[in-house]
Scaffold this active site. Structure first.
Site, PDB file in Angstrom:
ATOM      1  CG  ASP A 177      -1.878   0.466   1.267  1.00 17.42           C
ATOM      2  OD1 ASP A 177      -2.231   1.214   0.114  1.00 17.42           O
ATOM      3  OD2 ASP A 177      -2.733   0.373   1.967  1.00 17.42           O
TER       4      ASP A 177
ATOM      5  CG  ASP B 124      -9.511   2.563   0.171  1.00 19.19           C
ATOM      6  OD1 ASP B 124      -9.062   1.394   0.115  1.00 19.19           O
ATOM      7  OD2 ASP B 124      -8.680   3.680   1.260  1.00 19.19           O
TER       8      ASP B 124
HETATM    9  C1  GLA Z   1      -6.032   1.825   2.465  1.00 21.05           C
HETATM   10  C2  GLA Z   1      -6.397   0.628   1.341  1.00 21.05           C
HETATM   11  C3  GLA Z   1      -7.176  -0.383   2.555  1.00 21.05           C
HETATM   12  C4  GLA Z   1      -6.990  -0.794   3.914  1.00 21.05           C
HETATM   13  C5  GLA Z   1      -6.194   1.229   4.637  1.00 21.05           C
HETATM   14  C6  GLA Z   1      -4.960   0.343   5.333  1.00 21.05           C
HETATM   15  O1  GLA Z   1      -6.329   2.854   2.869  1.00 21.05           O
HETATM   16  O2  GLA Z   1      -6.458   1.225   0.113  1.00 21.05           O
HETATM   17  O3  GLA Z   1      -7.710  -1.216   1.954  1.00 21.05           O
HETATM   18  O4  GLA Z   1      -5.500  -1.566   3.361  1.00 21.05           O
HETATM   19  O5  GLA Z   1      -5.124   1.647   3.198  1.00 21.05           O
HETATM   20  O6  GLA Z   1      -4.991   1.420   6.490  1.00 21.05           O
END
Ligand code: GLA
Length: 726
Positions: free
Chosen positions: A452, A521
């Site tokens: 990420d 997300d």
């Molecule tokens: C990002 C990702 C999510 C999750 C969060 C965790 O927003 O896109 O899917 O993994 O971080 O902090």
């Protein structure tokens, strides 16, 4: 009899297209032709020199230049801009040599005065109707030159028509919005200045005049780059349309020391006469064949159905609670259990922990292995979330190496989500990450990594940079690629996912290292549906992770949520401990059905279907060993339409017209498929779904479906002859 290659003109053929360049009378490298395949060399237009237009526009502006340097009276967007050690900013390139064989073309130029070599490269990907382009710039002198812009390519489309530009824009939670606009004279700039590809624009683009999904000429392209990029779609005053694209030159400089070379990002460009669908197929087929790190594995090992803990657990993870989810997930048919954020040292909220990639001693006193082994005993593989480019101020890593972050020494670095960005342009930071993550990946049986990146850059300083500090825009991305490559070599059994707060880093550069993308997300199924369909313009479904979650309006039934996730890489991020028997039963069935059809979705071709407003439909087609369409799966959705609604007839595409196919509806238990709002007599009258029909019968006769609001269907077509396999 002319041959394809002359001393001053070169022709690249792909299966269905021809791309021809040549030197015109003024010695400029110009586009001669790009479009439908022309086999007769005499048919390809010559390299033109339109000369001069009064005292205001010269041949630099009038001709369709393949790779214009900033020099002389040239007022179109240049692809190359360099400052020489003596301050001269004019780059006059003269042809030196060319080498063209087996679909590879290199045309070499030199500056007429300075020791600068520029190699313009082309690679025709024959079966995919794509041309790959990149450029290498080399300083062969003793003193440093400074590159201020070095794009990958300028794509010239046929002069004359007013083109429509299509591209993808968005923001966090709202990626993959398709924009479509007629270009007028001027420059339309699409770009990222965020250090990564960005949610806001994606480097995918297409140009057409009057194409649709099925028909028409489309020119399209993208960049294989995961950092700052720019695409300038320009219409000149002389009716020429061109797309200049590459690493963004905004805030950019690259010091080319003596003997140093700079290779641009690679770009793909393609032409198809088969509409937007044809353009998608060129990219998807090519990606499937050449780009995925698991390309040898993917045919034998389908992308696993996964569970992800984020939306249900957030930071609150430990062995016991995750095991509860794992047990239910395994029973539903999940194959990969991924623990998201929250597992590492000090990580109880997003203010701490990033940088210290060891398990939290309170949550995981015996490390990750007990959970990984528990997951394995349940018949699943184990995966993990990491965000290695980041550091929280509250972490041991930051306390020990505050100088490792991207920053200007005299400015307070901005915190976003309470975190800073490590400067991956630095070799010591890269080496540290490789060693730390290698240790982590060896500490348990980890088969999947979600990588990420949860903020964009600010104060982009690189104190003590060995070259120009503005090289950070390039060296950071190369550093990231190096870390990923090293870890990929050391851990060949790991599947990698690229995430940046959802779809902030989705591009064909990162797909060399990570085979799946977390595209947003936003997991609300009705919002996600158009996002997923739009994503499929640029990328194949085998890269698109899609989870069923609890997000969004509760009125949207589980069956609809499951179906939206079935046309990507299926995942669950919902609180399955709250599901009753009916929900579990439905999900178990959907997962079993998905396992029967995922090879069609992942290895087949996508067709986005025309539907009345309020409906969405698409189908995927897979092929037998003779490359004939042998199987298809159709997805159809109705979001919300006030009654009375028009019944939907789905016209699948891509089938073999004369071949016989059976149709089967993949029913879900407990799903409400009553088609509310429609008369039951109408249902009977329209129910033409039974029986066996030819491909032509299904494609042109259509398949009527009575869908109520938030109703959806998945239908499977199978060729009657041998060759059906699951
Ligand atoms: C990002 C990702 C999510 C999750 C969060 C965790 O927003 O896109 O899917 O993994 O971080 O902090």
């Amino acid at each position: 009899m002319p041959t394809d290659q002359q001393p001053d003109s070169w022709v690249l053929h792909t299966e269905n297209t021809t791309y021809a360049v040549g030197l015109n009378a003024a010695g400029q490298l110009v586009t001669r032709y790009w479009g439908r395949r022309l086999d007769r060399v005499e048919d390809i237009p010559p390299a033109q020199d339109l000369g001069r237009w009064a005292s205001f526009s010269d041949r630099g502006t009038l001709n369709q230049l393949e790779y214009p340097a900033y020099a002389g009276p040239n007022y179109v967007e240049p692809a190359l801009k360099i400052t020489q050690p003596d301050g001269v900013r004019d780059t006059v390139l003269k042809f030196e040599s060319a080498d063209c064989e087996e679909g590879l073309l290199e045309v070499v130029f030199r500056d007429v005065h300075y020791p600068l070599k520029v190699s313009i490269n082309y690679w025709a990907h024959f079966g995919f109707d794509l041309i790959e382009r990149w450029v290498e710039v080399r300083n062969e002198g003793d003193e440093p030159m400074v590159i201020e812009r070095a794009y990958s390519a300028v794509w010239n489309v046929p002069r004359g028509p007013q083109y429509r530009l299509r591209h993808l824009t968005g923001k966090w939670l709202d990626e993959w919005q398709m924009q479509s606009e007629r270009l007028t004279p001027g420059v339309k700039l699409l770009e990222s200045r965020r250090l990564t590809t960005s949610h806001h624009h994606n480097p995918w683009w297409s140009l057409d005049v009057d194409a649709d999904e099925e028909h028409g000429d489309v020119w399209f392209g993208t960049l294989l780059w995961s950092g700052n990029w720019a695409t300038r779609a320009e219409v000149t005053g002389f009716y020429a349309t061109r797309v200049a694209t590459g690493i963004n030159d905004w805030d950019f400089a690259y010091r080319l020391d003596s003997g140093r070379s700079f290779e641009t990002a690679h770009a793909w460009g393609g032409y198809t006469s088969k509409g937007y669908t044809g353009a998608s197929h060129c990219l998807h087929d090519h990606a499937g064949e050449y780009l995925m790190p698991d390309r040898d594995r993917r045919w034998d090992h389908p992308k696993p159905v996964l569970f992800n803990s984020w939306e249900v657990s957030t930071f609150d993870v430990d062995t016991e609670s995750q095991t509860r989810y794992a047990e239910i997930a395994a029973d539903l048919g999940v194959e990969l259990f991924v623990m998201d954020d929250g597992w590492f040292k000090g990580r109880t909220i997003d203010k701490a922990g990033l940088g210290d990639w060891t398990p939290d001693p309170v949550k995981f006193p015996d490390g990750l292995s007990p959970l990984a082994e528990r997951v394995k005993a349940l018949g699943m593989t184990f995966g993990l979330w990491i965000e290695p480019e980041m550091v929280n101020p509250d972490s041991d890593l930051y306390r020990n190496h505050p100088d490792w972050i991207i920053h200007f020494p005299t400015r307070t670095p901005s915190e976003m989500r309470d975190q800073y960005i490590l400067n991956l342009a630095r070799l010591d930071v890269q080496d540290y990450l490789i060693a730390e993550l290698d240790t982590l990946l060896k500490s348990a049986d980890i088969r999947f990594i979600k990588w990420d990146m949860n903020r964009n850059v600010s104060e982009p300083g690189w104190p003590d940079a060995p070259g120009d500090p503005r090289e950070i825009w390039v060296e950071y991305v190369k550093g990231l690629y190096r870390v990923l490559e090293q870890l990929g070599w050391r851990h060949p059994n790991i599947v990698w996912q690229s995430c940046s707060g959802g779809g902030g880093r989705a591009d064909y550069g990162i797909l060399k290292y990570a085979e799946q993308i977390w595209i947003s997300d936003n997991t609300m199924p009705t919002r996600r549906l158009p996002m997923q369909v739009n994503y499929l313009h640029a990328f194949p479904a085998s890269t698109m992770e899609a989870w069923v979650t609890d997000m969004g309006d509760p009125i949207v039934p589980l069956s609809f949520r499951l179906h939206v996730s079935m046309f990507g890489v299926f995942g669950i991020g919902a609180d399955i401990t709250k599901w009753g028997d009916a929900e579990k039963d439905m999900a178990r069935t959907a997962i079993a059905q998905y396992k029967q059809i995922r090879h069609i979705v992942h290895n087949g071709r996508v067709y986005r279907l025309q539907t009345p407003e309020g409906y969405t439909a698409l189908n995927f087609v897979d092929y037998d060993t003779q490359h004939l369409p042998s199987e298809a799966v159709i997805f159809a959705f109705r979001t919300h339409i006030p009654d009375p609604a028009v019944p939907l007839t789905v016209y699948p595409r891509g089938l073999e017209p004369d071949r016989l196919y059976t149709l089967e509806t993949l029913e879900l238990p407990h799903a409400d498929t009553g088609g509310h709002g429609f008369d039951s007599d109408l249902r009977a009258a329209l129910d033409l779904r039974e029986g066996v029909r030819t491909g032509a019968g299904w494609m042109y006769g259509g398949i009527p479906l009575l869908l109520g609001n938030f109703d959806s269907r998945v239908l499977r077509l199978k060729a009657v002859e041998e060759g059906n396999s699951e």
